[in-house]
Design a protein around this motif. Sequence first.
Motif, PDB file in Angstrom:
ATOM      1  N   MET A 176       0.825  -1.210   0.000  1.00  0.00           N
ATOM      2  CA  MET A 176       0.000   0.000   0.000  1.00  0.00           C
ATOM      3  C   MET A 176       0.862   1.264   0.000  1.00  0.00           C
ATOM      4  O   MET A 176       0.333   2.366  -0.003  1.00  0.00           O
ATOM      5  CB  MET A 176      -0.918  -0.005   1.229  1.00  0.00           C
ATOM      6  N   GLY A 177       2.187   1.085   0.056  1.00  0.00           N
ATOM      7  CA  GLY A 177       3.087   2.228   0.072  1.00  0.00           C
ATOM      8  C   GLY A 177       3.343   2.802   1.460  1.00  0.00           C
ATOM      9  O   GLY A 177       3.830   3.923   1.600  1.00  0.00           O
ATOM     10  N   ILE A 178       3.025   2.036   2.484  1.00  0.00           N
ATOM     11  CA  ILE A 178       3.226   2.473   3.867  1.00  0.00           C
ATOM     12  C   ILE A 178       4.526   1.863   4.374  1.00  0.00           C
ATOM     13  O   ILE A 178       4.670   0.641   4.430  1.00  0.00           O
ATOM     14  CB  ILE A 178       2.049   2.035   4.764  1.00  0.00           C
ATOM     15  N   GLY A 179       5.471   2.706   4.747  1.00  0.00           N
ATOM     16  CA  GLY A 179       6.753   2.234   5.270  1.00  0.00           C
ATOM     17  C   GLY A 179       6.624   1.689   6.678  1.00  0.00           C
ATOM     18  O   GLY A 179       5.624   1.944   7.361  1.00  0.00           O
ATOM     19  N   PRO A 180       7.634   0.942   7.141  1.00  0.00           N
ATOM     20  CA  PRO A 180       7.581   0.348   8.479  1.00  0.00           C
ATOM     21  C   PRO A 180       7.357   1.369   9.599  1.00  0.00           C
ATOM     22  O   PRO A 180       6.572   1.124  10.513  1.00  0.00           O
ATOM     23  CB  PRO A 180       8.940  -0.332   8.635  1.00  0.00           C
ATOM     24  N   GLU A 181       8.043   2.526   9.502  1.00  0.00           N
ATOM     25  CA  GLU A 181       7.891   3.534  10.561  1.00  0.00           C
ATOM     26  C   GLU A 181       6.441   4.020  10.629  1.00  0.00           C
ATOM     27  O   GLU A 181       5.861   4.147  11.705  1.00  0.00           O
ATOM     28  CB  GLU A 181       8.819   4.735  10.323  1.00  0.00           C
ATOM     29  N   SER A 182       5.858   4.287   9.465  1.00  0.00           N
ATOM     30  CA  SER A 182       4.464   4.749   9.425  1.00  0.00           C
ATOM     31  C   SER A 182       3.510   3.648   9.871  1.00  0.00           C
ATOM     32  O   SER A 182       2.527   3.912  10.560  1.00  0.00           O
ATOM     33  CB  SER A 182       4.097   5.204   8.013  1.00  0.00           C
ATOM     34  N   PHE A 183       3.805   2.417   9.461  1.00  0.00           N
ATOM     35  CA  PHE A 183       2.962   1.283   9.858  1.00  0.00           C
ATOM     36  C   PHE A 183       2.862   1.193  11.370  1.00  0.00           C
ATOM     37  O   PHE A 183       1.769   1.063  11.921  1.00  0.00           O
ATOM     38  CB  PHE A 183       3.532  -0.021   9.288  1.00  0.00           C
ATOM     39  N   TRP A 184       3.996   1.269  12.058  1.00  0.00           N
ATOM     40  CA  TRP A 184       3.990   1.107  13.513  1.00  0.00           C
ATOM     41  C   TRP A 184       3.364   2.285  14.236  1.00  0.00           C
ATOM     42  O   TRP A 184       2.971   2.161  15.395  1.00  0.00           O
ATOM     43  CB  TRP A 184       5.406   0.837  14.032  1.00  0.00           C
ATOM     44  N   ARG A 185       3.217   3.427  13.562  1.00  0.00           N
ATOM     45  CA  ARG A 185       2.554   4.588  14.172  1.00  0.00           C
ATOM     46  C   ARG A 185       1.038   4.556  13.974  1.00  0.00           C
ATOM     47  O   ARG A 185       0.317   5.313  14.617  1.00  0.00           O
ATOM     48  CB  ARG A 185       3.121   5.878  13.598  1.00  0.00           C
ATOM     49  N   LEU A 186       0.551   3.710  13.073  1.00  0.00           N
ATOM     50  CA  LEU A 186      -0.892   3.641  12.831  1.00  0.00           C
ATOM     51  C   LEU A 186      -1.638   3.095  14.050  1.00  0.00           C
ATOM     52  O   LEU A 186      -1.174   2.171  14.709  1.00  0.00           O
ATOM     53  CB  LEU A 186      -1.191   2.704  11.653  1.00  0.00           C
TER      54      LEU A 186
END
Length: 79
Positions: free
Chosen positions: A22-32
């Motif tokens: 989906m274009g979501i990087g690991p850092e952004s994923f863990w902040r969701l």
Amino acid sequence: MSRGAANTEAVWPALLRRAAHMGIGPESFWRLSLKEWRDLTGAGAPAVIARDRLEDLMRRWPDDRASSQIEKTPMKGQK
């Protein structure tokens, strides 16, 4: 480790891969938040039920005593 914990751990790589697609990087994923993830993936979307099926369920299992007098008709294909 319990079986439930092992199953949960096995899910994380799949979730990270889905986020990457989906274009979501690991850092952004863990902040969701969980709500944000469900909104992005549609996992929180309500199940859809056909109108006739809903009406059938409402007839068969009424919510209150007053409506329990409604005729309980069999589902299609049942006797």
